[in-house]
Design an enzyme around this catalytic site. Structure first.
Site, PDB file in Angstrom:
ATOM      1  N   CYS A   1       1.902   1.593  -3.749  1.00 57.53           N
ATOM      2  CA  CYS A   1       1.310   2.925  -3.887  1.00 57.53           C
ATOM      3  C   CYS A   1       2.280   3.992  -3.406  1.00 57.53           C
ATOM      4  O   CYS A   1       2.187   5.152  -3.805  1.00 57.53           O
ATOM      5  CB  CYS A   1      -0.020   3.012  -3.146  1.00 57.53           C
ATOM      6  SG  CYS A   1       0.069   2.474  -1.434  1.00 57.53           S
TER       7      CYS A   1
ATOM      8  N   GLU B   1      -7.910   5.121  -0.806  1.00 57.88           N
ATOM      9  CA  GLU B   1      -6.450   5.078  -0.879  1.00 57.88           C
ATOM     10  C   GLU B   1      -6.093   4.831  -2.344  1.00 57.88           C
ATOM     11  O   GLU B   1      -6.106   3.696  -2.821  1.00 57.88           O
ATOM     12  CB  GLU B   1      -5.906   3.961   0.020  1.00 57.88           C
ATOM     13  CG  GLU B   1      -6.222   4.148   1.495  1.00 57.88           C
ATOM     14  CD  GLU B   1      -5.481   5.306   2.137  1.00 57.88           C
ATOM     15  OE1 GLU B   1      -4.607   5.912   1.462  1.00 57.88           O
ATOM     16  OE2 GLU B   1      -5.771   5.626   3.297  1.00 57.88           O
TER      17      GLU B   1
END
Length: 503
Positions: free
Chosen positions: A292, A258
């Site tokens: 993110c 990720e």
């Protein structure tokens, strides 16, 4: 007058962390609220890390034979422990990571939610029954635990991302080895204490089912390279992924990566502009731009650009910035000076390229070693240069567009592919955006921003975001191995595809 260090010590005591773990170690832990040292923890050595992996593997060998619904009971108890400490653990997230109070508690709620999800999942680890071409044969698939899986988490979600991985990994029959960010180790110790309390209530969980490794990059490297770790789930920058991914692949292990996200939204002519402004504001400014899924680019149709940008600037001017513990403050500090320096550098580059910068100044709060900033809007003439890069700070680049295809092409013309959104009331535009010819991201939203994912959906992205998936949907399959089984209940031995081999 109590200090933040005093508050941290009191919180950790209530959360069950031994005071000796945070007093005299060789790693200083600072708070971004003031930049002060709030604790000192001991870093583990690489040799000790390897020993801990061996112990975790032993725990896996015992845990894999426990029925999955029974494993779910341990995760249910973990969720119960987290409910009991939600407020205190949320406060610790605020003090260590700098999130505002509601975001700190919201992160703990994510942990609780994924525990609930995983408990139900423990009775739904389904395989398929598959039609066999051979008479009196049954073909099926079964799913089995993997081993002691590694989790490397980042500072910006110091506890939730671990829980996304750990809750699933535990019900799937794995042990978990967690290397938290060296910037946020205290919340990891608090989670470890909660898990140990749940394990005691469970009664017969193997020792070392959860292992927490406090240390620097060399510790993470040892975890990545260890042959008894079949899966590493790593959250961080694309730069980190370029280093970690090949090392894991070299030994034929699995990775769930990720990584970066240069996320964008498209504001269409038909958009509800009030809704769009509110959606963009949180996505671009929440967590001081350190998610993110933070929105970093906005493509606004020329026909609504002037109205939208005026409303967005008004929203930015109304946002309060300061100590995240104070009521009313919506934007807290950047994590540290390197983050601030990166923001300053990006804004300078944008200005040099013809961008018009609104905001971005440092705010005097918290002291000389704390880095608070005004979120920045940068009106850019072209989609090039610094706009194509992710800067982990509250910078939103805004550009005009004339045609939806042009906007989609610009959105997709970056390395990362995590999150995206469109604001429109035109059904055709919405459906185009989420179709195969639309957004190339792992998350594509309509009439909401790029951040705020729910645990029920698989979380992750494409391209330089790494391709990994965590949390909901069928992400659990990443934590298990699949076996295809064929059972012959006849007295014959026919071969597949009509092959004849008589002896």
């Amino acid at each position: 007058m109590t200090t933040i260090a005093d508050d941290v010590t009191a919180l950790l005591a209530r959360l069950g962390v031994d005071a000796s773990e945070i007093a005299t170690g060789d790693m200083a832990v600072t708070t971004p609220i003031t930049g002060d040292v709030i604790a000192r923890v001991s870093a583990i050595s690489v040799d000790a890390t390897n020993n801990r992996v061996d112990e975790a593997n032993d725990a896996y060998l015992a845990w894999r034979t426990v029925p999955a619904p029974r494993r779910g009971e341990l995760v249910r108890l973990l969720g119960k422990e987290l409910r009991a400490v939600k407020e205190d653990l949320g406060k610790l997230v605020t003090l260590e990571a700098g999130k505002i109070v509601s975001e700190g508690e919201g992160e703990v709620q994510e942990m609780i939610d994924i525990c609930d999800f995983a408990v139900g999942l423990s009775r739904q680890l389904y395989g398929l029954t598959i039609a066999s071409e051979r008479a009196e044969h049954r073909m099926m698939e079964t799913w089995h635990p993997l081993g002691a899986v590694g989790v490397i988490s980042a500072f910006n979600f110091p506890v939730a991302v671990w829980a996304w991985n750990a809750a699933l990994a535990f019900v799937c029959g794995n042990a978990v080895i967690w290397k938290p960010s060296e910037k946020t180790p205290l919340t990891a110790l608090a989670c470890e204490a909660a898990f140990q309390r749940a394990a005691v209530r469970f009664g017969d969980a193997p020792e070392n089912l959860l292992t927490v490794l406090i240390g620097e990059r060399d510790v993470g490297g040892a975890l990545v390279d260890h042959p008894l770790v079949p899966l590493v789930s790593a959250t961080g920058s694309t730069r980190m992924g370029r280093e970690v991914g090949p090392r894991i692949a070299k030994r034929f292990a699995r990775s769930i990566l990720e990584l970066g996200g240069n996320n964008a939204c498209i504001i269409c002519p038909s958009a509800d502009l009030d809704l769009a402004v509110r959606g963009v504001a949180f996505s671009a400014m929440g967590t001081a731009g350190q998610r993110c899924t933070t929105m970093r680019r906005a493509f606004v149709h020329r026909s609504v650009y002037d109205v939208f940008i005026a409303s967005l600037k008004a929203a930015y001017s109304s946002v309060t910035i300061g100590d995240p513990r104070a009521d009313g403050n919506l934007v807290g500090p950047l994590i540290d000076k390197p983050a601030y320096d990166a923001m300053e550098n990006a804004l300078k580059r944008a200005g040099d390229a013809g961008g018009v910068v609104y905001g971005g100044e440092r705010v005097k709060a918290g002291g000389a070693d704390a880095y608070y900033v005004k979120p920045a809007i940068v009106e850019m003439p072209q989609h090039t240069g610094v706009v194509l890069e992710e800067t982990f700070a509250p910078i939103l680049y805004v550009l005009k567009y004339d045609d939806l295809t042009e906007a989609i092409d610009m959105q997709n013309a970056v390395g990362a592919g995590l999150s995206s959104s469109i604001f429109t009331t035109d059904m055709r535009e919405a459906e185009r955006f989420i179709s195969a010819s639309g957004s190339d991201c792992g998350i594509a939203n309509v009439n909401i921003g790029t951040s705020g994912a729910e645990i029920g959906g698989a979380f992750g992205g494409e391209k330089e975001t790494g391709g990994g998936r965590e949390s909901g949907s069928d992400a659990w399959k990443g934590y298990m191995r699949r076996a295809t089984n064929t059972i012959n209940f006849s007295r014959e031995l026919p071969l597949a595809q009509g092959v004849k081999f008589d002896v």
